[in-house]
Design a protein around this motif. Structure first.
Motif, PDB file in Angstrom:
ATOM      1  N   SER A  55       0.782  -1.118   0.050  1.00  0.00           N
ATOM      2  CA  SER A  55       0.003  -0.042  -0.030  1.00  0.00           C
ATOM      3  C   SER A  55       0.887   1.120  -0.047  1.00  0.00           C
ATOM      4  O   SER A  55       0.552   2.164  -0.585  1.00  0.00           O
ATOM      5  CB  SER A  55      -0.855  -0.015   1.121  1.00  0.00           C
ATOM      6  OG  SER A  55      -0.009  -0.039   2.380  1.00  0.00           O
ATOM      7  N   LEU A  67      -6.103   1.993  -3.503  1.00  0.00           N
ATOM      8  CA  LEU A  67      -7.389   0.989  -3.905  1.00  0.00           C
ATOM      9  C   LEU A  67      -7.667   0.908  -5.208  1.00  0.00           C
ATOM     10  O   LEU A  67      -8.143  -0.124  -5.853  1.00  0.00           O
ATOM     11  CB  LEU A  67      -8.733   1.333  -3.122  1.00  0.00           C
ATOM     12  CG  LEU A  67      -8.399   1.046  -1.621  1.00  0.00           C
ATOM     13  CD1 LEU A  67      -9.644   1.671  -0.754  1.00  0.00           C
ATOM     14  CD2 LEU A  67      -8.437  -0.446  -1.305  1.00  0.00           C
ATOM     15  N   GLN A  70      -6.358  -2.091  -7.350  1.00  0.00           N
ATOM     16  CA  GLN A  70      -6.869  -3.540  -6.838  1.00  0.00           C
ATOM     17  C   GLN A  70      -8.030  -3.967  -7.766  1.00  0.00           C
ATOM     18  O   GLN A  70      -8.837  -3.252  -8.493  1.00  0.00           O
ATOM     19  CB  GLN A  70      -7.248  -3.313  -5.408  1.00  0.00           C
ATOM     20  CG  GLN A  70      -6.257  -2.883  -4.587  1.00  0.00           C
ATOM     21  CD  GLN A  70      -4.965  -3.225  -4.610  1.00  0.00           C
ATOM     22  OE1 GLN A  70      -4.499  -4.267  -4.573  1.00  0.00           O
ATOM     23  NE2 GLN A  70      -3.717  -2.296  -4.480  1.00  0.00           N
ATOM     24  N   VAL A  73     -11.925  -2.833  -8.229  1.00  0.00           N
ATOM     25  CA  VAL A  73     -12.069  -1.477  -7.414  1.00  0.00           C
ATOM     26  C   VAL A  73     -12.183  -0.284  -8.298  1.00  0.00           C
ATOM     27  O   VAL A  73     -11.145  -0.537  -9.198  1.00  0.00           O
ATOM     28  CB  VAL A  73     -11.265  -1.447  -6.305  1.00  0.00           C
ATOM     29  CG1 VAL A  73     -11.672  -0.447  -5.641  1.00  0.00           C
ATOM     30  CG2 VAL A  73     -11.428  -2.672  -5.291  1.00  0.00           C
ATOM     31  N   VAL A  80     -15.096   5.222  -3.074  1.00  0.00           N
ATOM     32  CA  VAL A  80     -14.269   3.810  -3.488  1.00  0.00           C
ATOM     33  C   VAL A  80     -15.617   2.814  -4.006  1.00  0.00           C
ATOM     34  O   VAL A  80     -16.420   2.553  -3.033  1.00  0.00           O
ATOM     35  CB  VAL A  80     -13.655   3.232  -2.510  1.00  0.00           C
ATOM     36  CG1 VAL A  80     -13.197   1.966  -2.865  1.00  0.00           C
ATOM     37  CG2 VAL A  80     -12.453   4.291  -1.942  1.00  0.00           C
ATOM     38  N   ILE A 116      -5.159  -3.860   4.340  1.00  0.00           N
ATOM     39  CA  ILE A 116      -6.581  -3.606   3.653  1.00  0.00           C
ATOM     40  C   ILE A 116      -6.898  -5.002   3.365  1.00  0.00           C
ATOM     41  O   ILE A 116      -6.193  -5.631   2.520  1.00  0.00           O
ATOM     42  CB  ILE A 116      -6.511  -2.559   2.341  1.00  0.00           C
ATOM     43  CG1 ILE A 116      -5.668  -1.193   2.768  1.00  0.00           C
ATOM     44  CG2 ILE A 116      -7.847  -2.414   1.905  1.00  0.00           C
ATOM     45  CD1 ILE A 116      -5.582  -0.247   1.825  1.00  0.00           C
ATOM     46  N   ILE A 118      -9.991  -6.831   0.946  1.00  0.00           N
ATOM     47  CA  ILE A 118     -10.977  -6.716   0.111  1.00  0.00           C
ATOM     48  C   ILE A 118     -11.806  -7.677   0.094  1.00  0.00           C
ATOM     49  O   ILE A 118     -11.265  -8.948  -0.227  1.00  0.00           O
ATOM     50  CB  ILE A 118     -10.477  -6.295  -1.368  1.00  0.00           C
ATOM     51  CG1 ILE A 118      -9.679  -5.043  -1.113  1.00  0.00           C
ATOM     52  CG2 ILE A 118     -11.630  -6.170  -2.347  1.00  0.00           C
ATOM     53  CD1 ILE A 118      -8.964  -4.584  -2.718  1.00  0.00           C
ATOM     54  N   ILE A 135     -14.727  -3.348   2.185  1.00  0.00           N
ATOM     55  CA  ILE A 135     -13.354  -3.056   2.222  1.00  0.00           C
ATOM     56  C   ILE A 135     -12.862  -2.794   3.717  1.00  0.00           C
ATOM     57  O   ILE A 135     -13.565  -1.991   4.380  1.00  0.00           O
ATOM     58  CB  ILE A 135     -12.972  -1.891   1.413  1.00  0.00           C
ATOM     59  CG1 ILE A 135     -13.044  -2.315  -0.162  1.00  0.00           C
ATOM     60  CG2 ILE A 135     -11.436  -1.374   1.584  1.00  0.00           C
ATOM     61  CD1 ILE A 135     -12.988  -1.238  -0.988  1.00  0.00           C
TER      62      ILE A 135
END
Length: 709
Positions: A55, A67, A70, A73, A80, A116, A118, A135
């Motif tokens: 990150s 993000l 990713q 996303v 987001v 993070i 997901i 998330i």
């Protein structure tokens, strides 16, 4: 299935003393690129994990930029999205708890984040308000050894400097560990959007054409502080206290000048606006974990949250000759306070078999006050409006989940959660509003490691999720625009009769793992959403107003793929290059809206990321990422539509590490500097009206020095 939601306040008070905390893995797992892939492979519940190293690779100063690279996303404005869906279909969690009302992911400094997660499908342990997915932002963990780290940086965008600094101090002593992380950051930009409005008659003849050139200068000064204390007690028990404090000061100065080509001018062809806002938020929770040895574990957590936003806004509207016509001054504040708690008992029934039961409760109080004063210089009567309201939200959930490794190759997860919400709103100028709902949400997930293969596996998940109406959408308060009310620039009013949207969802995926950290995945998903929320546009007393309402069923579906691997996995003599690519294609249709383009919540149709990281030498690394988000026209109803242009973003970085403790990072963002285009249209009996805004893009540069002491 909806049901009435009733419980006594005493029950909530009693339950608030017990809270659901993770079984320890949330806070205590160090995630590298390789271990993140290993955990993704092993978890029964499908999740993608982005560790702190990954990150921070591009030196981003906000999590939205992290993000957008990713799988599956997308980022639109400050929102987001997963599956391309906006309007609250994606759930944001902080340490597994729903983010507080009004939370913006850009307000969270990346230095505060450990990792993070997901999660494409829901789990019973977390809130089921995750139609598109969740998330989870996991805050920095406690220390396993002494840590002293500082970072200093500065960026430049739109000819404005954006400095930043952070510091982390942590250590572990006998039976006690502590960690303190702090960050300072300033972001500023200066944009010049151009809005073009056109009106056509029934026969297609041009009736009106005007252009509004704006200049918007904004800045945000942020400070964050997160202390964490952990005590290890006898018999394996532990107590953790974690706090996150955020302060921000925002400033906005805007000016707009209209050029009239044909037809009538707007109410205020020349106008200026200023806004100042002060925001403070505090989040603090204490958790206790008690071990019953091999029998199981009890986790308890109690949390307090507080946030306050104070805003001072002024709008001055003038004629084309700069003669003042209107001065509007608005002072407002919003305060959110909540007490949250949750609890989980994890019982280990046998090797590879664990049963968990728990609950999750909270009481939220939101108050908002707004004072507006209008002065009309052309002789109109002054106008005064004082509004305030208080909303009380009660939330209670109970859940049970079973995780079972049935065989060496078959893992099964099954859970069920009941979650209820009750909202009561009253205010000086509003009639009392009451809303209650309750939802049963079963969920099942299956992981099957294919026989005859080393690391190939299939995933399947079925879940029922929902999306509750926001307080803003429930309160029948009217939000008015300052200038040029029209079908493409309407006022907004809430609807107290809104119901939750309910969804059944199916997810399937094939995954292939290879080498140390290589993965290739193809997945598909489908959702059926009932009582979907749409916007109803109407003309009332000469003013255009839009309001949300429930209207029928929507279908959502899509496919995703992602692949990443070191080039040396296939070519032993290749340079030390890591390659990654991911793509997603999303479709949706709303039954009550005629096609084509009847996408749900202006869904992003497709995303694509192509990236590489090249370790040139033990001291030097470089990398880049190309991000693509498609757009196009989307219909909101039979008459109204919206447009979003294609977004292309190219980011790059260079990292120099002269020794094991020092890093110098150069980041380049939005190198293509592409213009962003958005628009609205309305086609009625009187003809077509459309508004299109084009905002020039600009590249940014950021240089950061990082040092471990």
């Amino acid at each position: 299935m909806r049901s009435n939601f009733r419980y006594r306040p005493l029950a909530l008070l009693l339950l608030s003393g017990v809270a659901c905390a993770d079984d320890g893995t949330l806070q205590k797992v160090e995630v590298s690129a390789a271990s993140g892939t290993v955990q993704r492979e092993a978890d029964t519940a499908a999740r993608i994990i982005i560790g702190r190293d990954e990150s921070g690779q591009y030196g981003d100063n906000n999590l939205a930029a992290v993000l957008k690279r990713q799988p599956g996303v997308s980022v639109v404005g400050n929102e987001v999205r997963m599956r391309g869906l906006g309007a609250g279909y994606t759930q944001i969690l902080i340490n597994g708890d729903p983010a507080p009302p009004g939370f913006s992911i850009e307000s969270m400094a990346p230095e505060m984040i450990e990792r993070i997660e997901i999660m494409r499908s829901a789990t019973a342990e977390y809130s089921m308000q995750a139609v598109a997915g969740s998330i989870n932002l996991v805050l920095r963990k406690g220390a396993s050894h002494a840590e002293h780290e500082w970072k200093l940086g500065s960026g430049r965008v739109d000819e404005r400097f954006n400095p930043s600094a952070s510091l982390r101090v942590a250590d572990k002593l006998s039976g006690f560990a502590y960690a303190v992380t702090g960050a300072l950051d300033r972001t500023a930009d200066d944009t010049s959007p151009m809005t073009t409005e056109r009106a056509f008659g029934p026969q297609g003849q041009l009736l009106a054409l005007r252009r509004m050139q704006s200049r918007n200068a904004s800045s945000v000064n942020k400070a964050s502080l997160s202390p964490r204390l952990n005590w290890t007690l006898d018999h394996g028990d532990s107590i953790t206290w974690l706090t996150l404090l955020d302060w921000s000061r925002t400033r906005f100065d805007g000016a707009a000048r209209e050029t009239l080509v044909l037809g009538p001018a707007s109410d205020y062809p020349h106008n200026d606006a200023t806004a100042r806002a002060s925001i403070f938020s505090a989040r603090s929770d204490a958790s206790w974990v008690h071990s019953f040895g091999t029998a199981g574990k009890l986790s308890v957590k109690l949390g307090l949250n507080h946030s306050r936003r104070d805003t001072d806004y002024a709008f001055q509207g003038s004629g084309s000759d700069d003669a003042p016509l209107l001065l509007r001054a608005v002072i407002s504040n919003a305060i959110d306070d909540s007490l949250t708690s949750s609890g989980k008992y994890l019982a280990r029934l046998a090797a590879g078999h664990a049963l968990s039961v728990g609950w999750d409760g909270g009481a939220i109080r939101r108050s908002e006050a707004r004072r507006q004063r209008d002065t009309f210089f052309a002789g109109g009567q002054p106008y005064a409006l004082d509004e305030d309201y208080i909303a009380n939200v009660g939330r209670l959930a109970v859940f049970a989940q079973d995780e079972w490794d049935m065989t060496q190759r078959l893992q099964v997860y099954a859970g069920i959660r009941w979650e209820g919400l009750r909202t009561t709103t009253e205010g000086r100028t509003l009639p009392p509003v009451r809303s209650s709902s309750g939802v049963w949400s079963p969920v099942a997930q299956l992981l099957w490691k294919l026989p005859g293969t080393a690391r190939d596996q299939l995933r399947l998940a079925l879940a029922r999720t929902y999306k509750a109406p926001t307080t803003r959408n429930l309160v029948p308060r009217r939000y008015t625009v300052n200038n040029a009310n029209s079908a493409t620039n309407p006022d907004f009013q809430g609807n107290p009769a809104l119901r939750p949207e309910l969804a059944w969802g199916l997810d399937a995926a094939y995954e292939h793992y290879f080498g140390k950290s290589g993965v290739a995945s193809v997945s598909a998903f489908a959702r059926r959403i009932s009582d979907v929320t749409l916007q109803q546009l109407s003309l009332q007393n000469g003013m255009w107003i839009t309001r949300p309402f429930n209207n029928g069923v929507a279908q959502v579906r899509g496919v995703e793929m992602d692949v990443k691997f070191p080039l040396r996995t296939w070519l032993a003599d290749a340079p030390e290059i890591d390659l990654r690519a991911n793509a997603a294609r999303n479709w949706s249709s709303v039954d009550a809206v005629p096609g084509p383009g009847n996408r749900l919540a202006s869904q992003v149709p497709a995303t694509l990321n192509l990236g590489l990281d090249y370790r040139v030498s033990p001291m030097t690394s470089v990398g880049g990422n190309l991000n693509l988000q498609t757009g196009g026209w989307a219909r909101q109803d039979a008459q109204a539509g919206s447009y979003a242009g294609v977004r292309r973003t190219l980011d790059a970085y260079a990292l120099w590490q002269p020794d094991g403790k020092t890093r110098l990072r150069l980041s380049l963002a939005n190198l293509l500097g592409q213009k962003q285009v958005q628009g609205l249209s309305y086609a009625g009996d009187a003809g077509l009206r459309e508004s299109m805004t084009a905002t020039p893009g600009s590249a940014s540069l950021r240089l950061m020095l990082e040092r471990n002491l």
